[in-house]
Motif scaffolding. Structure first.
Motif, mmCIF file in Angstrom:
data_model
loop_
_atom_site.group_PDB
_atom_site.id
_atom_site.type_symbol
_atom_site.label_atom_id
_atom_site.label_comp_id
_atom_site.label_asym_id
_atom_site.label_seq_id
_atom_site.Cartn_x
_atom_site.Cartn_y
_atom_site.Cartn_z
ATOM 1 N N UNK A 15 20.981 -50.805 -17.559
ATOM 2 C CA UNK A 15 19.876 -51.609 -17.043
ATOM 3 C C UNK A 15 20.332 -52.545 -15.940
ATOM 4 N N UNK A 16 21.541 -53.072 -16.065
ATOM 5 C CA UNK A 16 22.100 -53.930 -15.011
ATOM 6 C C UNK A 16 22.262 -53.141 -13.712
ATOM 7 N N UNK A 17 22.788 -51.940 -13.812
ATOM 8 C CA UNK A 17 22.968 -51.096 -12.627
ATOM 9 C C UNK A 17 21.619 -50.655 -12.052
ATOM 10 N N UNK A 18 20.670 -50.321 -12.925
ATOM 11 C CA UNK A 18 19.341 -49.903 -12.462
ATOM 12 C C UNK A 18 18.598 -51.043 -11.779
ATOM 13 N N UNK A 19 18.792 -52.258 -12.263
ATOM 14 C CA UNK A 19 18.094 -53.396 -11.661
ATOM 15 C C UNK A 19 18.521 -53.590 -10.209
ATOM 16 N N UNK A 20 19.756 -53.202 -9.894
ATOM 17 C CA UNK A 20 20.227 -53.276 -8.503
ATOM 18 C C UNK A 20 19.441 -52.303 -7.618
ATOM 19 N N UNK A 21 18.908 -51.237 -8.233
ATOM 20 C CA UNK A 21 18.080 -50.255 -7.514
ATOM 21 C C UNK A 21 16.597 -50.577 -7.674
ATOM 22 N N UNK A 22 16.292 -51.757 -8.243
ATOM 23 C CA UNK A 22 14.911 -52.210 -8.449
ATOM 24 C C UNK A 22 14.151 -51.315 -9.426
ATOM 25 N N UNK A 23 14.864 -50.813 -10.449
ATOM 26 C CA UNK A 23 14.249 -49.971 -11.473
ATOM 27 C C UNK A 23 14.303 -50.672 -12.822
ATOM 28 N N UNK A 24 13.316 -50.359 -13.665
ATOM 29 C CA UNK A 24 13.276 -50.858 -15.029
ATOM 30 C C UNK A 24 13.728 -49.758 -15.975
ATOM 31 N N UNK A 25 14.066 -50.169 -17.181
ATOM 32 C CA UNK A 25 14.502 -49.219 -18.203
ATOM 33 C C UNK A 25 13.457 -48.119 -18.389
ATOM 34 N N UNK A 26 13.916 -46.888 -18.429
ATOM 35 C CA UNK A 26 13.040 -45.741 -18.635
ATOM 36 C C UNK A 26 12.564 -45.083 -17.360
ATOM 37 N N UNK A 27 12.513 -45.851 -16.266
ATOM 38 C CA UNK A 27 12.044 -45.262 -15.010
ATOM 39 C C UNK A 27 13.024 -44.217 -14.495
ATOM 40 N N UNK A 28 14.307 -44.407 -14.756
ATOM 41 C CA UNK A 28 15.300 -43.419 -14.348
ATOM 42 C C UNK A 28 15.091 -42.096 -15.076
ATOM 43 N N UNK A 29 14.718 -42.182 -16.341
ATOM 44 C CA UNK A 29 14.474 -40.977 -17.138
ATOM 45 C C UNK A 29 13.239 -40.239 -16.607
ATOM 46 N N UNK A 30 12.209 -40.981 -16.278
ATOM 47 C CA UNK A 30 10.999 -40.379 -15.725
ATOM 48 C C UNK A 30 11.323 -39.666 -14.406
ATOM 49 N N UNK A 31 12.099 -40.308 -13.548
ATOM 50 C CA UNK A 31 12.495 -39.677 -12.283
ATOM 51 C C UNK A 31 13.317 -38.414 -12.537
ATOM 52 N N UNK A 32 14.153 -38.452 -13.557
ATOM 53 C CA UNK A 32 14.961 -37.281 -13.915
ATOM 54 C C UNK A 32 14.068 -36.088 -14.266
ATOM 55 N N UNK A 33 13.053 -36.334 -15.106
ATOM 56 C CA UNK A 33 12.168 -35.234 -15.501
ATOM 57 C C UNK A 33 11.304 -34.749 -14.341
ATOM 58 N N UNK A 34 10.950 -35.631 -13.423
ATOM 59 C CA UNK A 34 10.227 -35.185 -12.231
ATOM 60 C C UNK A 34 11.131 -34.346 -11.334
ATOM 61 N N UNK A 35 12.419 -34.673 -11.301
ATOM 62 C CA UNK A 35 13.359 -33.884 -10.497
ATOM 63 C C UNK A 35 13.469 -32.462 -11.036
ATOM 64 N N UNK A 36 13.345 -32.323 -12.341
ATOM 65 C CA UNK A 36 13.396 -30.996 -12.963
ATOM 66 C C UNK A 36 12.133 -30.207 -12.625
#
Length: 131
Positions: A15-36
C-alpha cells in the motif's frame, strides 16, 4: 501469528508503494484483471477481486475520476456495465507490475533459489487447503 504478521507487513508495504502511484488498496488487483481481459462486466470483476458490488462501485468511481478506466453500458445488456482501460490506466497497470516485482524482491531477498522453490511449493499447498 507469524503468517498473519507477514501478510500484514507485506500489505502495508504494498500500500505504501501503491500510494506513490496514487492508487488505493485493491485498485492494482482490478487493473491486473483488466489487463488479462479488458471490457469485463462489473459483476465479473467483483467476483475476481473478491469484493461486494458496492465496494467495487466505489473503486470504479475513484478510478474513473482519476482517468484510469472508463465505464460503458453493455451493448447487449443495458443493465450491465463494462469496464475498460484508458491509456493512463495501462501505464499505471505497468507500474503496478513493477511495484509487485519490487515487493517480491524485498520479500524474498535473502532466500536461496532452493528456499524460494520450497516456499512456493508450500504456499501452493496452503492455498489448496484453503480452496
Amino acid at each position: 501469528m507469524l503468517f498473519i504478521e507477514i501478510c500484514k507487513r507485506r500489505r502495508n508495504k504494498k500500500n505504501e508503494l501503491l500510494s506513490e502511484a496514487n492508487l488505493y488498496e485493491g485498485q492494482d488487483i482490478l487493473l491486473h484483471y483488466l489487463a488479462i481481459a479488458d471490457g469485463q462486466t462489473m459483476s465479473e470483476l467483483a467476483a475476481k477481486v473478491c469484493v461486494q458490488a458496492a465496494t467495487l462501485s466505489t473503486m470504479i468511481r475513484r478510478m474513473e475520476a482519476n482517468g484510469l478506466i472508463r465505464k460503458e453500458a453493455d451493448p447487449h445488456d443495458k443493465r450491465a456495465h463494462r469496464i475498460y482501460f484508458t491509456a493512463k490506466g495501462r501505464e499505471v497497470q505497468a507500474l503496478t507490475c513493477r511495484i509487485w516485482s519490487e515487493l517480491d524482491k524485498r520479500t524474498l531477498k535473502d532466500l536461496s533459489a532452493d528456499e524460494k522453490k520450497l516456499l512456493d511449493q508450500l504456499l501452493k499447498k496452503v492455498l489448496k487447503n484453503l480452496a
